[in-house]
Design a protein around this motif. Structure first.
Motif, PDB file in Angstrom:
ATOM      1  N   ALA A   1      14.867   9.990  10.779  1.00  0.00           N
ATOM      2  CA  ALA A   1      14.208   8.929  10.000  1.00  0.00           C
ATOM      3  C   ALA A   1      12.700   9.168  10.002  1.00  0.00           C
ATOM      4  N   HIS A   2      12.037   8.776   8.926  1.00  0.00           N
ATOM      5  CA  HIS A   2      10.587   8.927   8.837  1.00  0.00           C
ATOM      6  C   HIS A   2       9.924   8.127   9.961  1.00  0.00           C
ATOM      7  N   SER A   3       8.795   8.649  10.444  1.00  0.00           N
ATOM      8  CA  SER A   3       8.131   8.012  11.589  1.00  0.00           C
ATOM      9  C   SER A   3       7.719   6.566  11.300  1.00  0.00           C
TER      10      SER A   3
ATOM     11  N   ALA B   1      11.180   6.561  -0.233  1.00  0.00           N
ATOM     12  CA  ALA B   1       9.749   6.735  -0.553  1.00  0.00           C
ATOM     13  C   ALA B   1       9.535   7.541  -1.830  1.00  0.00           C
ATOM     14  N   PHE B   2      10.174   8.722  -1.880  1.00  0.00           N
ATOM     15  CA  PHE B   2      10.040   9.496  -3.124  1.00  0.00           C
ATOM     16  C   PHE B   2      11.381   9.648  -3.840  1.00  0.00           C
ATOM     17  N   GLY B   3      12.505   9.544  -3.061  1.00  0.00           N
ATOM     18  CA  GLY B   3      13.809   9.854  -3.627  1.00  0.00           C
ATOM     19  C   GLY B   3      14.466   8.734  -4.413  1.00  0.00           C
TER      20      GLY B   3
ATOM     21  N   CYS C   1       9.932   2.097  -1.532  1.00  0.00           N
ATOM     22  CA  CYS C   1       9.584   3.316  -2.268  1.00  0.00           C
ATOM     23  C   CYS C   1       8.116   3.329  -2.647  1.00  0.00           C
ATOM     24  N   ASP C   2       7.661   4.507  -3.011  1.00  0.00           N
ATOM     25  CA  ASP C   2       6.266   4.682  -3.383  1.00  0.00           C
ATOM     26  C   ASP C   2       6.157   4.956  -4.867  1.00  0.00           C
ATOM     27  N   ALA C   3       5.104   4.399  -5.477  1.00  0.00           N
ATOM     28  CA  ALA C   3       4.775   4.846  -6.832  1.00  0.00           C
ATOM     29  C   ALA C   3       3.789   6.008  -6.737  1.00  0.00           C
ATOM     30  N   HIS C   4       3.109   6.143  -5.577  1.00  0.00           N
ATOM     31  CA  HIS C   4       2.096   7.210  -5.481  1.00  0.00           C
ATOM     32  C   HIS C   4       2.698   8.584  -5.162  1.00  0.00           C
ATOM     33  N   LYS C   5       3.999   8.654  -5.001  1.00  0.00           N
ATOM     34  CA  LYS C   5       4.603   9.981  -4.811  1.00  0.00           C
ATOM     35  C   LYS C   5       5.249  10.413  -6.137  1.00  0.00           C
ATOM     36  N   THR C   6       6.564  10.269  -6.251  1.00  0.00           N
ATOM     37  CA  THR C   6       7.264  10.779  -7.435  1.00  0.00           C
ATOM     38  C   THR C   6       6.716  10.242  -8.765  1.00  0.00           C
TER      39      THR C   6
ATOM     40  N   SER D   1       0.802  -1.224   0.000  1.00  0.00           N
ATOM     41  CA  SER D   1       0.000   0.000   0.000  1.00  0.00           C
ATOM     42  C   SER D   1       0.838   1.279   0.000  1.00  0.00           C
ATOM     43  N   GLY D   2       2.068   1.196   0.489  1.00  0.00           N
ATOM     44  CA  GLY D   2       2.904   2.390   0.538  1.00  0.00           C
ATOM     45  C   GLY D   2       4.225   2.062   1.201  1.00  0.00           C
ATOM     46  N   THR D   3       5.010   3.099   1.425  1.00  0.00           N
ATOM     47  CA  THR D   3       6.343   2.892   1.988  1.00  0.00           C
ATOM     48  C   THR D   3       6.291   2.417   3.443  1.00  0.00           C
ATOM     49  N   SER D   4       5.257   2.801   4.187  1.00  0.00           N
ATOM     50  CA  SER D   4       5.159   2.314   5.569  1.00  0.00           C
ATOM     51  C   SER D   4       5.110   0.791   5.575  1.00  0.00           C
ATOM     52  N   MET D   5       4.277   0.237   4.715  1.00  0.00           N
ATOM     53  CA  MET D   5       4.138  -1.216   4.640  1.00  0.00           C
ATOM     54  C   MET D   5       5.401  -1.845   4.055  1.00  0.00           C
TER      55      MET D   5
HETATM   56  C1  LIG Z   1       5.846   9.229   2.586  1.00  0.00           C
HETATM   57  C2  LIG Z   1       7.056   8.702   3.206  1.00  0.00           C
HETATM   58  C3  LIG Z   1       7.020   7.518   3.950  1.00  0.00           C
HETATM   59  C4  LIG Z   1       5.737   6.790   4.234  1.00  0.00           C
HETATM   60  O1  LIG Z   1       5.188   6.332   3.039  1.00  0.00           O
HETATM   61  P1  LIG Z   1       3.644   5.974   2.901  1.00  0.00           P
HETATM   62  O2  LIG Z   1       3.488   5.643   1.463  1.00  0.00           O
HETATM   63  O3  LIG Z   1       2.880   7.212   3.302  1.00  0.00           O
HETATM   64  O4  LIG Z   1       3.349   4.836   3.804  1.00  0.00           O
HETATM   65  C5  LIG Z   1       8.216   7.039   4.440  1.00  0.00           C
HETATM   66  N1  LIG Z   1       9.377   7.683   4.227  1.00  0.00           N
HETATM   67  C6  LIG Z   1       9.446   8.830   3.533  1.00  0.00           C
HETATM   68  C7  LIG Z   1      10.781   9.475   3.315  1.00  0.00           C
HETATM   69  C8  LIG Z   1       8.293   9.385   3.001  1.00  0.00           C
HETATM   70  O5  LIG Z   1       8.343  10.518   2.292  1.00  0.00           O
END
Ligand SMILES: *Cc1c(COP(=O)(O)O)cnc(C)c1O
Length: 458
Positions: free
Chosen positions: A186-188, A263-265, A289-294, A142-146
């Motif tokens: 670090a990200h939460s 996540a985005f970088g 990493c996320d596809a829903h960001k960058t 679902s995202g970078t948290s997962m």
């Molecule tokens: C957004 C983000 C996350 C968390 O990603 P989600 O997709 O919201 O779960 C983790 N690390 C960084 C650096 C982020 O920008």
């Protein structure tokens, strides 16, 4: 009765939906960057008892469309700079709408050979685009948290094995202690994943970083094969990138597990102009990493990548009496979920449509817009707190109270929307350029508003 009704009018409903999508897109350029408090009062309509009789689907949809037109936050309008939220590429939205109509499950190959094949292909393309080791496996989550949670689960299994402990059969109670080293910023989601997996707060060492959020490689001491080291490709505030090359050499020598939160970088690796930032990432063990960001896929599209297929699969493994496990790709063997929509379809559609050159253009455009924003603000005397290496611009007023009134001014302006944050103990304003929709004109208008906010606040 209610269900018969649904099937008869399916086509009309879709027509209605498409019209609403078109109208929303048409109105976006003139929309405020955030709904007003008055607009949001419409949400109180939702507080109603559930009726015992059916409502006409067309009426329900119409109500929903009206509510959304008023209250949806226009993150895709090009002037929303909060939270690294990304935009949505038309090809991704269109592919998602079509794929949603197929309602494909992606737990097992047999449920959707199509979804499985698309995941497989996306895995290959991402490895190539990001320059990761050939054997890397990808799970679509679902995202970078997962993704972070999955990667840490694999790391935990591996590091405990290094200590002669079989966590699968013996569990965690009484297991040897593992160490974690992470940047203080670090990200939460890192802290949460560690907590969910039982690493224990006292075993986590948060190390100081520089003004751009980067670890000094010389401060990483005593790495060993019971250590999980977390690095960042794109700090959530500054957009800073760790020095992967240098740090990974040390970590690899010591047998530590390196995880990169990108996540985005992480997508910087897909641009010839930005890939220097990610030099050495291929020497890590896992990436999130996320596809829903960058990449501008719709929400709920993250990817976990791990270069140890066996360990990773072992951490995720599952079985069910009805599960037809074949040699072919079974999505659920690579993620913690079973039933799950075929979210890789959007990734596939974006990559296929943009090609390597297009992904590079997308990454570069976001970075160029951020650089333009920073230079316009700097010219007007607004303090820029970070080195703008990617898509993040971090600003503040001259005092905490000025920052806070600037933020209010910006958020009430309707021209653009930025979020607040704290950086190195200071209140700041975070400007994330993460939507393909953002034009140079949007940046100029927004910079003007932010500058006005700065000069009018004390
Ligand atoms: C957004 C983000 C996350 C968390 O990603 P989600 O997709 O919201 O779960 C983790 N690390 C960084 C650096 C982020 O920008």
């Amino acid at each position: 009765m209610a269900l018969n009704h649904q099937s008869n009018i399916a086509t009309d409903l879709l027509e209605q939906a498409f019209q609403a999508i078109r109208a929303y897109q048409r109105d976006l350029p003139n929309k405020r960057a955030y709904p007003t408090a008055d607009d949001l009062r419409a949400l109180s309509q939702l507080d109603a008892p559930l009726s015992s009789t059916p409502s006409k689907p067309a009426d329900v949809l119409s109500d929903l469309i009206d509510l959304g037109a008023k209250t949806a936050v226009p993150t895709t309008g090009g002037r929303f700079f909060g939270f690294v939220s990304g935009g949505v590429l038309p090809i991704a939205l269109a592919a998602r709408l079509v794929a949603d109509s197929w309602d494909q499950g992606s737990a097992l190959h047999v449920m959707s050979p199509l979804a499985a094949s698309i995941e497989q292909q996306c895995e290959k393309w991402m490895i190539e685009l990001l320059g990761l080791p050939e054997q890397t496996v990808a799970g679509f989550v679902s995202g970078t948290s997962m993704a972070t949670l999955c990667a840490f689960a694999a790391a935990r299994l591996h590091l405990l094995k290094n200590s002669g402990w079989d966590a699968d059969s013996d569990g965690l109670f009484g297991a040897p202690t593992l160490r974690v080293i992470a940047p203080e910023n670090a990200h939460s989601c890192v802290e949460r994943a560690l907590r969910l997996l039982g690493f224990g707060k006292r075993n986590v060492q948060y190390i100081p970083t520089d003004f751009n959020g980067r670890i000094d490689p010389n401060t990483i001491l005593d790495l060993d094969d019971r250590t999980l080291l977390v690095l960042q490709a794109g700090d959530v505030n500054t957009g800073g990138f760790d020095r992967f090359e240098e740090i990974c050499v040390k970590a690899n020598d010591a047998g530590a597990w390196v995880h990169i939160d990108g996540a985005f970088g992480l997508w910087a690796a897909a641009s010839e102009n930005k890939k220097a930032l990610t030099q050495g990432i291929q020497n890590a063990d896992s990436w999130a990493c996320d596809a829903h960001k960058t990449l501008n896929a719709p929400y709920e599209c993250g990817v976990v990548l791990c270069k140890h297929p066996e360990i990773y699969r072992s951490a995720m493994k599952t079985g069910a009496s009805y599960a037809v496990i074949t040699e072919q790709r079974n999505g659920m063997a690579l993620v913690p979920e079973m039933s799950r929509r075929a979210r890789a379809i959007e990734v596939w559609a974006i990559l296929k449509s943009l090609g390597k050159a297009g992904v590079q253009e997308l990454v570069d455009q976001l970075c160029e817009r951020a650089t333009l924003m920073a230079s316009l603000l700097k010219q007007s005397g607004v303090p820029i707190l970070n080195d703008v290496v990617f898509n993040q611009v971090l600003i503040s007023g001259r005092s905490s109270s000025q920052t806070s009134s600037m933020l209010k001014f910006i958020q009430n302006s309707g021209v653009c929307w930025c979020g607040g944050s704290t950086w190195k103990g200071q209140d700041v304003i975070r400007i994330s350029i993460s939507a393909w929709e953002t034009t140079e004109q949007h940046i100029r208008e927004s910079a003007h508003t932010i500058t006005t906010a700065f000069h009018q606040s004390t």
